[in-house]
Design a protein around this motif. Structure first.
Motif, PDB file in Angstrom:
ATOM      1  N   GLU A  52       5.329   9.393   1.992  1.00  0.00           N
ATOM      2  CA  GLU A  52       5.261  10.852   2.037  1.00  0.00           C
ATOM      3  C   GLU A  52       6.666  11.458   2.004  1.00  0.00           C
ATOM      4  N   ARG A  53       7.596  10.877   2.755  1.00  0.00           N
ATOM      5  CA  ARG A  53       8.985  11.358   2.750  1.00  0.00           C
ATOM      6  C   ARG A  53       9.608  11.220   1.361  1.00  0.00           C
ATOM      7  N   ARG A  54       9.371  10.079   0.697  1.00  0.00           N
ATOM      8  CA  ARG A  54       9.910   9.885  -0.661  1.00  0.00           C
ATOM      9  C   ARG A  54       9.367  10.942  -1.614  1.00  0.00           C
ATOM     10  N   ILE A  55       8.073  11.208  -1.528  1.00  0.00           N
ATOM     11  CA  ILE A  55       7.466  12.212  -2.399  1.00  0.00           C
ATOM     12  C   ILE A  55       8.051  13.588  -2.100  1.00  0.00           C
ATOM     13  N   LEU A  56       8.160  13.942  -0.823  1.00  0.00           N
ATOM     14  CA  LEU A  56       8.716  15.254  -0.466  1.00  0.00           C
ATOM     15  C   LEU A  56      10.177  15.375  -0.890  1.00  0.00           C
ATOM     16  N   ASP A  57      10.953  14.324  -0.714  1.00  0.00           N
ATOM     17  CA  ASP A  57      12.358  14.354  -1.148  1.00  0.00           C
ATOM     18  C   ASP A  57      12.450  14.551  -2.670  1.00  0.00           C
ATOM     19  N   ALA A  58      11.615  13.831  -3.399  1.00  0.00           N
ATOM     20  CA  ALA A  58      11.602  13.983  -4.863  1.00  0.00           C
ATOM     21  C   ALA A  58      11.186  15.397  -5.244  1.00  0.00           C
ATOM     22  N   THR A  68       7.039  10.236 -10.656  1.00  0.00           N
ATOM     23  CA  THR A  68       8.003   9.351 -11.314  1.00  0.00           C
ATOM     24  C   THR A  68       9.284   9.265 -10.497  1.00  0.00           C
ATOM     25  N   SER A  69       9.779  10.417 -10.054  1.00  0.00           N
ATOM     26  CA  SER A  69      11.002  10.445  -9.261  1.00  0.00           C
ATOM     27  C   SER A  69      10.847   9.692  -7.937  1.00  0.00           C
ATOM     28  N   ALA A  70       9.652   9.777  -7.351  1.00  0.00           N
ATOM     29  CA  ALA A  70       9.402   9.097  -6.071  1.00  0.00           C
ATOM     30  C   ALA A  70       9.005   7.636  -6.248  1.00  0.00           C
ATOM     31  N   GLY A  71       8.730   7.228  -7.485  1.00  0.00           N
ATOM     32  CA  GLY A  71       8.336   5.850  -7.740  1.00  0.00           C
ATOM     33  C   GLY A  71       6.912   5.544  -7.316  1.00  0.00           C
ATOM     34  N   VAL A  72       6.025   6.546  -7.461  1.00  0.00           N
ATOM     35  CA  VAL A  72       4.625   6.356  -7.104  1.00  0.00           C
ATOM     36  C   VAL A  72       3.729   6.853  -8.230  1.00  0.00           C
ATOM     37  N   ASP A  73       2.467   6.560  -8.126  1.00  0.00           N
ATOM     38  CA  ASP A  73       1.485   7.020  -9.101  1.00  0.00           C
ATOM     39  C   ASP A  73       1.172   8.501  -8.838  1.00  0.00           C
ATOM     40  N   PRO A  74       0.983   9.315  -9.883  1.00  0.00           N
ATOM     41  CA  PRO A  74       0.630  10.730  -9.677  1.00  0.00           C
ATOM     42  C   PRO A  74      -0.620  10.915  -8.821  1.00  0.00           C
TER      43      PRO A  74
END
Length: 185
Positions: free
Chosen positions: A17-23, A43-49
């Protein structure tokens, strides 16, 4: 080398969640609300949409969560709500956080961003109103928040000379009586 991989499922979830929010903060700040996509954030967070959607539901909620900065009531030396708000303003004037930049770039140009910002500001108003005693607590909290938003816009985006030439500490000192009058009757 120590293993820095989060060990529990809850820790992994918070980390993702932190990675997604940071991205999201970075992309909203760089591109604004309209040009930032869920796919680009993923993509920026390195996760699936789909994971972004699972965590946040939609782009508006992702934006709202990425621009919200909760008040840190535990900060040392900040005895009153006015102290806390002025310290927060000082941080914003010293260098506008990505969250504020994203908010300021998008809130006046896109209806969904405006709604997300409105929700975020209402949350901040509610947090301040809880700390404010007396009649019209929510109104006084709203006026205080909007004072801070206006000063931030004047300093960071409009480059108002009098604000630009004053230090964040001086601005906070001059604002202190007004903020105290609003939230510490």
């Amino acid at each position: 080398m120590p293993d820095l991989t989060p060990s529990s499922r809850a820790e992994r979830r918070r980390s993702t969640e932190r990675r997604i929010l940071d991205a999201a903060r970075g992309l909203f700040a760089e591109r604004g609300y309209e040009r930032t996509t869920i796919r680009a954030v993923a993509t920026s967070a390195g996760v699936d949409p789909a994971l972004v959607m699972q965590y946040f539901g939609n782009k508006q909620e992702l934006f709202r969560r990425s621009v919200h900065t909760p008040l840190d009531r535990s900060a040392d030396g900040l005895e009153t709500p006015a102290d806390l708000l002025l310290a927060t303003l000082g941080v914003k004037l010293a260098g506008l956080p990505e969250t504020s930049l994203a908010m300021l770039r998008s809130m006046l140009t896109h209806p969904e961003a405006a709604e997300a910002v409105r929700a975020g500001l209402n949350t901040q108003i509610d947090e301040i109103a809880e700390a404010v005693a007396g009649e019209d607590a929510r109104l006084r909290a709203a006026l205080t928040v909007m004072l801070m938003v206006g000063v931030t816009i004047g300093h960071q985006l409009l480059d108002i000379e009098a604000l630009r030439d004053a230090s964040p500490e001086r601005i906070a000192a001059v604002l202190r009586p007004a903020v105290q009058a609003l939230i510490e009757p």
